[in-house]
Design a protein around this motif. Structure first.
Motif, PDB file in Angstrom:
ATOM      1  N   GLY A  28       0.829  -1.201   0.000  1.00 21.29           N
ATOM      2  CA  GLY A  28       0.000   0.000   0.000  1.00 21.29           C
ATOM      3  C   GLY A  28       0.861   1.248   0.000  1.00 21.29           C
ATOM      4  N   PHE A  29       1.139   1.774   1.195  1.00 22.47           N
ATOM      5  CA  PHE A  29       1.866   3.036   1.303  1.00 22.47           C
ATOM      6  C   PHE A  29       3.261   2.891   1.899  1.00 22.47           C
ATOM      7  N   SER A  30       3.620   1.699   2.377  1.00 20.96           N
ATOM      8  CA  SER A  30       4.902   1.588   3.060  1.00 20.96           C
ATOM      9  C   SER A  30       5.406   0.156   3.106  1.00 20.96           C
ATOM     10  N   PHE A  31       6.709   0.019   3.403  1.00 22.46           N
ATOM     11  CA  PHE A  31       7.322  -1.262   3.737  1.00 22.46           C
ATOM     12  C   PHE A  31       7.866  -1.163   5.154  1.00 22.46           C
ATOM     13  N   VAL A  32       7.855  -2.286   5.859  1.00 25.22           N
ATOM     14  CA  VAL A  32       8.344  -2.336   7.235  1.00 25.22           C
ATOM     15  C   VAL A  32       9.462  -3.372   7.310  1.00 25.22           C
ATOM     16  N   ARG A  42      17.899  -4.499  17.979  1.00 27.36           N
ATOM     17  CA  ARG A  42      16.881  -4.561  16.925  1.00 27.36           C
ATOM     18  C   ARG A  42      15.975  -3.333  16.953  1.00 27.36           C
ATOM     19  N   VAL A  43      15.620  -2.855  15.775  1.00 29.15           N
ATOM     20  CA  VAL A  43      14.669  -1.760  15.618  1.00 29.15           C
ATOM     21  C   VAL A  43      13.728  -2.108  14.465  1.00 29.15           C
ATOM     22  N   VAL A  44      12.639  -1.383  14.375  1.00 27.74           N
ATOM     23  CA  VAL A  44      11.710  -1.513  13.252  1.00 27.74           C
ATOM     24  C   VAL A  44      11.817  -0.246  12.408  1.00 27.74           C
ATOM     25  N   ILE A  45      11.986  -0.424  11.105  1.00 25.89           N
ATOM     26  CA  ILE A  45      12.158   0.714  10.191  1.00 25.89           C
ATOM     27  C   ILE A  45      11.007   0.720   9.192  1.00 25.89           C
ATOM     28  N   LYS A  46      10.321   1.831   9.105  1.00 22.81           N
ATOM     29  CA  LYS A  46       9.206   1.966   8.164  1.00 22.81           C
ATOM     30  C   LYS A  46       9.596   2.942   7.059  1.00 22.81           C
ATOM     31  N   GLU A  47       9.374   2.537   5.822  1.00 20.23           N
ATOM     32  CA  GLU A  47       9.753   3.315   4.654  1.00 20.23           C
ATOM     33  C   GLU A  47       8.498   3.780   3.908  1.00 20.23           C
ATOM     34  N   TYR A  48       8.427   5.075   3.612  1.00 18.46           N
ATOM     35  CA  TYR A  48       7.327   5.573   2.780  1.00 18.46           C
ATOM     36  C   TYR A  48       7.550   5.108   1.351  1.00 18.46           C
ATOM     37  N   VAL A 108      11.260   8.854   2.828  1.00 18.57           N
ATOM     38  CA  VAL A 108      11.359   9.133   4.256  1.00 18.57           C
ATOM     39  C   VAL A 108      11.291   7.821   5.037  1.00 18.57           C
ATOM     40  N   TYR A 109      12.036   7.771   6.141  1.00 10.88           N
ATOM     41  CA  TYR A 109      12.071   6.583   6.993  1.00 10.88           C
ATOM     42  C   TYR A 109      11.743   6.960   8.436  1.00 10.88           C
TER      43      TYR A 109
END
Length: 315
Positions: A28-32, A42-48, A108-109
């Motif tokens: 849809g609008f992003s990847f995680v 560990r971290v979670v990164i969300k990409e537009y 953007v992340y």
């Protein structure tokens, strides 16, 4: 243009001070992604990455598909950055913590804390619904506290559903995925695209000029609670608007759950936004209302003991 399967960032990609480990999900609008920080945590990164508006170039940059999509992509990217900035200021035990946000690769992340636990949607699938009243009253009031903090900052979530709720060990919930979050009061006309989750999004989110507000999140909240009982999403709000065949939870499940809890769910899921609770405070009061004391006459006849023995779900 890369093939669809190559639209996500490969493992080992460096972003600012972080490294991509693997893809967790998206669309849809992003990847995680699952990532690691310089200390190896560990971290979670969300990409537009709006798939309809952009694609991934060979150099890993995100590029609008054409001139007609460019303005919508650019506006969405700007809003994503603004919303990440706003969310980074929200510090609440039941809202996922945003560590940082930055621009790279033409997009953007957003970087968030990684938390152990289980996704509510997956838990629902494994249980087939009929989660207990105790479970509902353990998990959802803290989520309401988090949602109230979002609204207090003049923001809306607009995509509450089981898949966006994370249950940490001990039953401590987190509200996730703020990809649809935006400020209010405003209409959906000011957004670059609509995030619709069938069964959970209220009718006003289907309309370009629909007037969204706290009542919109409350509809999705009630629909999520009903899904925990039924094990499946409720009918889409648009079909309910045209012809509502959904039986009230207070009728269908009255033998298995407390009446105040079921009435609160029904109130939250009113199709007409004006008929719903207008604030988290209103909905919380209804959700946590106590049942009327049992009728002494009914108890003496044995009916009270029968009611008390009825099952309350699996959890």
């Amino acid at each position: 243009m890369l093939k669809k399967k190559a639209q996500t960032l490969p493992a080992g990609t460096r972003l600012d001070q972080y490294e991509i480990v693997e893809v967790l999900g998206g669309g849809g609008f992003s990847f995680v992604y699952l990532g690691r920080d310089p200390a190896g945590e560990r971290v979670v990164i969300k990409e537009y990455m709006p798939a309809r508006l952009a694609y991934r170039n060979k150099d890993l940059s995100v590029v609008p598909r054409g001139t007609s999509e460019a303005s919508r992509f650019n506006r969405g990217r700007m809003l994503f950055f603004q919303e990440a900035s706003a969310l980074a200021t929200l510090k609440h035990p039941n809202i996922v913590n945003v560590i940082s946000f930055f621009r790279a690769n033409g997009t953007v992340y957003m970087v968030m804390d990684y938390q152990e636990g289980k996704n509510l949607q997956r838990y629902l699938r494994s249980r087939g619904g009929r989660l207990s009243a105790r479970f509902l009253r353990t998990v959802f009031p803290p989520l309401l506290d988090g949602l109230e903090e979002i609204h207090r900052n003049d923001l809306l979530h607009l995509d509450i559903k089981p898949g966006n709720i994370h249950i940490r060990p001990g039953g401590h919930p987190l509200l996730l995925d703020f990809g649809a979050v935006h400020g209010f009061p405003q209409s959906r006309q000011s957004q670059p695209g609509s995030v619709i989750s069938a069964g959970f999004s209220p009718i006003e989110q289907y309309e370009q000029n629909g007037y969204v507000g706290p009542w919109s999140d409350i509809y999705a909240f009630g629909a999520t609670m009903r899904a925990c009982i039924e094990g499946k999403p409720p009918p889409p709000a648009r079909s309910r608007y045209e012809r509502d065949t959904l039986k009230p939870a207070s009728e269908q499940y009255r033998k298995h759950y407390p009446a105040p809890l079921l009435r609160a769910i029904d109130w939250a899921m009113e199709v007409d936004p004006l008929l719903r609770p207008q604030s988290v405070a209103e909905f919380r009061a209804a959700l946590l209302a106590e049942e009327a004391p049992p009728d002494p006459d009914a108890s003496s006849s044995g009916l009270g003991r029968l009611v008390a023995s009825l099952p309350w779900g699996k959890g």
